[in-house]
Motif scaffolding. Structure first.
Motif, PDB file in Angstrom:
ATOM      1  N   GLU A 140      21.892 -62.128 -72.101  1.00 48.75           N
ATOM      2  CA  GLU A 140      21.333 -62.808 -70.927  1.00 48.75           C
ATOM      3  C   GLU A 140      21.713 -64.274 -70.952  1.00 48.75           C
ATOM      4  O   GLU A 140      21.713 -64.916 -71.999  1.00 48.75           O
ATOM      5  N   TRP A 163      21.998 -64.124 -65.312  1.00 48.82           N
ATOM      6  CA  TRP A 163      22.615 -62.796 -65.311  1.00 48.82           C
ATOM      7  C   TRP A 163      22.319 -62.075 -66.618  1.00 48.82           C
ATOM      8  O   TRP A 163      21.944 -62.702 -67.610  1.00 48.82           O
ATOM      9  N   SER A 215      22.664 -59.807 -61.722  1.00 49.07           N
ATOM     10  CA  SER A 215      22.512 -61.261 -61.688  1.00 49.07           C
ATOM     11  C   SER A 215      21.699 -61.690 -60.477  1.00 49.07           C
ATOM     12  O   SER A 215      21.354 -60.863 -59.638  1.00 49.07           O
TER      13      SER A 215
HETATM   14  N1  PHE Z   1      16.613 -58.518 -66.470  1.00 53.27           N
HETATM   15  C1  PHE Z   1      17.625 -57.826 -65.764  1.00 53.27           C
HETATM   16  C2  PHE Z   1      17.758 -56.391 -66.303  1.00 53.27           C
HETATM   17  O1  PHE Z   1      16.971 -55.984 -67.058  1.00 53.27           O
HETATM   18  C3  PHE Z   1      18.948 -58.516 -65.848  1.00 53.27           C
HETATM   19  C4  PHE Z   1      18.922 -59.768 -65.067  1.00 53.27           C
HETATM   20  C5  PHE Z   1      18.801 -60.926 -65.757  1.00 53.27           C
HETATM   21  C6  PHE Z   1      19.034 -59.787 -63.714  1.00 53.27           C
HETATM   22  C7  PHE Z   1      18.782 -62.123 -65.070  1.00 53.27           C
HETATM   23  C8  PHE Z   1      19.052 -60.963 -62.997  1.00 53.27           C
HETATM   24  C9  PHE Z   1      18.894 -62.124 -63.698  1.00 53.27           C
HETATM   25  O2  PHE Z   1      18.684 -55.697 -65.966  1.00 53.27           O
END
Ligand code: PHE
Length: 500
Positions: free
Chosen positions: A376, A459, A437
């Protein structure tokens, strides 16, 4: 055989004074006896002391003198009483020498004998005529050689003369004198290397002689540790984040409260992801005991009635739901804690990353496990836009080796806009989904206390997906978990992230 003879002899005798004599008495080859003595000495059954003896050896020539007489005597005796022409002497000598000697030896005896007999003044030469100069000679050389052969003592002067004529040479003989050693026993017992169950059951252990531990032995070569493919890819991605100026977030808590995992992310309490078939809830301790109360109030409000330009979800937010402990379902829970902490001080822009384990109560198949790793990244700064997000994603993924990206609008409760990330896979000749993301919603950021003009682009992706692509593994269970072939970690190549 030789070993029993040595040990048996020592049972009734003080010592074996001389292994040479002993070997002759017992009819044992001396070399064999020496080997046995060395071995017994090594185990302390006997104590052996070196014996060195010098021994004179007769040359081939000397041995022929012992048999036929010395060359000078043979020459003397070949000379007729009336004398003879020197030219004829060699033929006369050769005709008188024993028939079993070959011509070369005969010539040698003639040459040596002539020189020695002349030197001894036994014969003389005048006008090419040879004649005897004494009436009678004694063969002292032959006698001395016989004495030496019999091991009798001979004077130093004589030894010296014979040595100079190369009739004898010195040989050093090595042997041992042998006495009982500290571990003496009439019969050698084989030392035991390992204590086994039988020794204990049959009560044998008391009488067993154990082999001494050899601390100088080399032992088994140790196998070096090997890095798991996931760890190698993790290290590479970590390097990429660091090169891009990101700081690592502390992800050392697998257990999280629903509040930080869901509520703080503006994820409604009825969201299906919270259901127990997606989330592992903890039985003990089932709830958290501390949350930042003022912040909890603002989160409750934003869920129930909105604020910051939002209408909220319009439902009854329950504290009991937020208190429930779980195994974190994403590392975004940690990002949330970090952003909240950041909002408590004067604002500074930040780039954060983490790579760590998350847990989801999913059916396990070729591509899914109940626990996996998330990568992340987030940037928190003023005036960020979707353009910045695209730019940083292009940069990040091209460093991993994925420069052909596509984005697809998506939905996350905590991001708006949200984009799924696809990369074109040259090997598979298709677009594969590689991550998710978005820009964090104001409903998430503003209750934390971050300034109005601060945005967060973020993301996430799994560590397993790029690792499987990179290492050509198509079943996630071959990569992680109890079914992994351990030799995989030994055989796997270096990580070549970003090379193509
Ligand atoms: N937390 C999300 C997941 O579990 C990934 C993500 C992180 C999406 C940050 C957007 C921003 O897939």
């Amino acid at each position: 055989m030789a070993e029993e003879t040595v040990l048996g002899h020592l049972e009734h005798n003080q010592e074996i004074p001389d292994s040479g004599v002993f070997s002759q008495e017992k009819g044992i080859n001396h070399d064999e006896l020496v080997n046995v003595i060395k071995s017994l000495n090594g185990f302390g059954l006997v104590i052996a002391a070196d014996i060195k003896r010098e021994k004179w050896l007769l040359s081939d020539e000397a041995q022929s003198y012992v048999k036929y007489g010395s060359a000078e005597v043979l020459i003397f005796e070949a000379v007729p009483a009336e004398g003879t022409a020197k030219a004829k002497l060699q033929d006369i000598v050769k005709s008188k020498l024993p028939a079993d000697l070959d011509d070369n030896t005969k010539s040698l005896i003639y040459d040596k004998g002539w020189a020695q007999a002349m030197k001894n003044k036994w014969i003389g030469l005048a006008d090419s005529q040879v004649s005897q100069k004494v009436e009678h000679v004694e063969d002292r050389v032959k006698d001395l050689l016989i004495q030496i052969q019999n091991g009798e003592a001979v004077g130093a002067k004589d030894i010296d003369a014979l040595k100079r004529r190369r009739l004898i040479s010195l040989q050093i003989w090595k042997g041992y004198s042998v006495k009982k050693g500290p571990n003496y026993a009439p019969k050698r017992r084989k030392a035991v290397t390992d204590l086994v169950r039988d020794h204990l059951q049959r009560d044998e252990w008391k009488d067993i002689e154990f082999k001494e531990y050899n601390f100088l032995a080399k032992g088994q070569p140790t196998e070096g540790g090997c890095l798991h493919p996931l760890y190698k890819v993790k290290l590479q991605i970590q390097m990429i984040f660091l090169q891009m100026g990101f700081e690592e977030m502390p992800t050392n808590n697998y257990v999280e409260s629903s509040f930080w995992n869901f509520d703080a992310l503006f994820q409604p309490q009825q969201h299906p992801a919270r259901d127990s078939h997606d989330t592992f809830f903890l039985k003990v301790p089932s709830t958290t005991n501390s949350l930042p109360e003022e912040y909890v109030e603002r989160v409750k409000t934003v869920h129930e009635s909105g604020g910051y330009g939002s209408r909220g979800y319009g439902y009854d937010w329950k504290r009991e739901e937020a208190n429930k402990n779980l195994l974190r379902t994403h590392t975004t829970a940690v990002s949330t804690r970090m952003l909240y902490a950041l909002a408590q001080g004067p604002f500074t822009p930040k780039r954060y990353y983490s790579i760590d384990r998350v847990f989801r109560n999913e059916a396990v198949d070729r591509t899914h496990l109940a626990e996996f790793h998330q990568i992340e990244g987030l940037i928190c700064d003023r005036g960020l836009s979707l353009g910045h997000l695209r730019g940083v994603l292009e940069d990040f993924f091209s460093r991993i080796g994925m420069s052909k990206l596509k984005f697809k609008p998506a939905y996350n409760p905590y991001t708006e806009p949200s984009m799924e990330i696809f990369s074109y896979h040259e090997g598979l000749k298709k677009w594969v989904e590689i991550g998710n993301s978005g820009m964090f919603r104001p409903e998430m950021l503003r209750p934390m206390g971050l300034p109005e003009d601060v945005q967060v682009i973020a993301w996430g992706l799994s560590l397993e997906r790029p690792t499987m692509i990179l290492y050509g593994i198509d079943n996630i269970r071959d990569l992680f978990g109890h079914k992994v072939d351990l030799s995989l970690t030994k055989r796997n190549p270096i990580c070549r992230l970003g090379l193509n």
